[in-house]
Design an enzyme around this catalytic site. Sequence first.
Site, PDB file in Angstrom:
ATOM      1  N   HIS A   1       0.782  -1.127   0.044  1.00 40.49           N
ATOM      2  CA  HIS A   1      -0.051  -0.054   0.181  1.00 40.49           C
ATOM      3  C   HIS A   1       0.884   1.220   0.030  1.00 40.49           C
ATOM      4  CE1 HIS A   1      -3.868  -2.219   1.791  1.00 40.49           C
ATOM      5  NE2 HIS A   1      -3.434  -2.701   0.408  1.00 40.49           N
TER       6      HIS A   1
ATOM      7  N   LEU B   1      -4.983  -9.899  17.304  1.00 42.72           N
ATOM      8  CA  LEU B   1      -5.457  -9.558  18.757  1.00 42.72           C
ATOM      9  C   LEU B   1      -6.787 -10.303  19.031  1.00 42.72           C
ATOM     10  CD1 LEU B   1      -4.707  -7.703  21.362  1.00 42.72           C
ATOM     11  CD2 LEU B   1      -5.950  -5.830  20.192  1.00 42.72           C
TER      12      LEU B   1
ATOM     13  N   CYS C   1       8.943  18.485  -7.996  1.00 40.94           N
ATOM     14  CA  CYS C   1       9.629  17.209  -7.934  1.00 40.94           C
ATOM     15  C   CYS C   1      11.054  17.242  -8.437  1.00 40.94           C
ATOM     16  CB  CYS C   1       8.681  16.485  -9.133  1.00 40.94           C
ATOM     17  SG  CYS C   1       9.540  14.815  -9.816  1.00 40.94           S
TER      18      CYS C   1
HETATM   19  N1  APR Z   1      -1.449  -7.002  18.092  1.00 41.09           N
HETATM   20  C1  APR Z   1      -1.965  -7.858  17.196  1.00 41.09           C
HETATM   21  N2  APR Z   1      -3.124  -7.417  16.451  1.00 41.09           N
HETATM   22  C2  APR Z   1      -3.706  -6.002  16.924  1.00 41.09           C
HETATM   23  C3  APR Z   1      -3.165  -5.341  17.830  1.00 41.09           C
HETATM   24  C4  APR Z   1      -2.019  -5.745  18.293  1.00 41.09           C
HETATM   25  N3  APR Z   1      -1.492  -5.275  19.574  1.00 41.09           N
HETATM   26  N4  APR Z   1      -3.765  -4.033  17.939  1.00 41.09           N
HETATM   27  C5  APR Z   1      -4.948  -4.356  16.929  1.00 41.09           C
HETATM   28  N5  APR Z   1      -4.886  -5.310  16.401  1.00 41.09           N
HETATM   29  C6  APR Z   1      -5.535  -6.032  15.129  1.00 41.09           C
HETATM   30  C7  APR Z   1      -7.048  -5.487  15.580  1.00 41.09           C
HETATM   31  O1  APR Z   1      -7.766  -6.097  16.131  1.00 41.09           O
HETATM   32  C8  APR Z   1      -7.265  -5.442  13.667  1.00 41.09           C
HETATM   33  O2  APR Z   1      -7.997  -7.017  13.757  1.00 41.09           O
HETATM   34  O3  APR Z   1      -5.115  -5.381  14.052  1.00 41.09           O
HETATM   35  C9  APR Z   1      -6.190  -5.443  13.145  1.00 41.09           C
HETATM   36  C10 APR Z   1      -6.044  -4.051  12.411  1.00 41.09           C
HETATM   37  O4  APR Z   1      -7.117  -3.875  11.551  1.00 41.09           O
HETATM   38  P1  APR Z   1      -7.271  -2.663  10.671  1.00 41.09           P
HETATM   39  O5  APR Z   1      -7.107  -1.306  11.340  1.00 41.09           O
HETATM   40  O6  APR Z   1      -8.410  -2.735   9.648  1.00 41.09           O
HETATM   41  O7  APR Z   1      -6.061  -2.581   9.612  1.00 41.09           O
HETATM   42  P2  APR Z   1      -5.245  -3.097   8.532  1.00 41.09           P
HETATM   43  O8  APR Z   1      -5.928  -4.675   8.212  1.00 41.09           O
HETATM   44  O9  APR Z   1      -4.036  -3.096   8.210  1.00 41.09           O
HETATM   45  O10 APR Z   1      -6.058  -2.496   7.403  1.00 41.09           O
HETATM   46  C11 APR Z   1      -5.940  -2.717   5.952  1.00 41.09           C
HETATM   47  O11 APR Z   1      -7.137  -0.757   5.172  1.00 41.09           O
HETATM   48  O12 APR Z   1      -7.660   1.478   5.441  1.00 41.09           O
HETATM   49  C12 APR Z   1      -6.856   0.638   4.827  1.00 41.09           C
HETATM   50  O13 APR Z   1      -4.905   0.850   3.496  1.00 41.09           O
HETATM   51  C13 APR Z   1      -5.339   0.561   4.715  1.00 41.09           C
HETATM   52  O14 APR Z   1      -3.566  -0.726   4.893  1.00 41.09           O
HETATM   53  C14 APR Z   1      -4.945  -0.496   5.465  1.00 41.09           C
HETATM   54  C15 APR Z   1      -5.810  -1.612   5.014  1.00 41.09           C
END
Ligand code: APR
Length: 235
Positions: free
Chosen positions: A105, A198, A132
Amino acid sequence: MRIVVLTGAGVSAESGVPTFRDADGLWEGHRVEDVATPEAFEMQPGVVQRFYDERRAALALVAPNPAHTALARLGTLPGVDLLLVTQNIDDLHERAGATDVLHMHGELLSALCASCRSRCRWAGDLADFPPCPGCGMTDLRPDVVWFGEIPYQMERIQSALMRADVFVSIGTSGAVYPAAGFVQMAAACGARTLELNLVPSEGTSFFDEARHGPAGRLVPDWVDEVAASLGVDTR
Ligand code: APR
């Protein structure tokens, strides 16, 4: 052992980087569609640039946690052929010592020129629309993949998933495709699949095994297990 690791915002949560979907769907108080789409950038370029400028500046206030460090170590284990794919735009994997991190990303510390399409490392602000370094046009944007854009290096990721012995998903909600579909692709091609998160992700049932807890504990434990299975001394 060929391993593909996919990380998401949860791997950086214990470093103090906010996740996307744990705060009422807001990212630092913004709806993602207001700051993370090409349409938002077209409508309000200054707002979007400032948002990413703040995220870029905030990188200086955070540091890698034990999950990042363990993944960097995983890549150095003899007998491990690792592809570390991250959805994160922070640089915490690299600062923990990981090399060859695939940022599907994009990256906060990179700028993309909408005119000449060149990329350059970028540590400062973009909101004042600097020229740029390649072509001199003032068309630099954050080198991040917004909703509606195609993630980077999908061919390389897909071919690694097809050859993987093990696929591990760490700290991602499984809400955003194509990354959310990697588990099924890897499983269909014969990989063992493991979720470290988590809480159960949206795709948790697709994994052979799921362990739930903080990445800062689960990831070092799992890397120790891999090392032990390869006969590497973990003391
Ligand atoms: N350890 C492990 N997991 C964790 C922790 C932790 N300390 N804290 C939070 N989490 C988990 C949450 O429970 C959740 O399931 O990490 C996950 C984060 O999820 P999102 O916030 O949806 O992030 P992500 O999956 O990386 O999002 C994907 O969405 O908005 C777009 O481009 C953005 O790359 C991003 C993509």
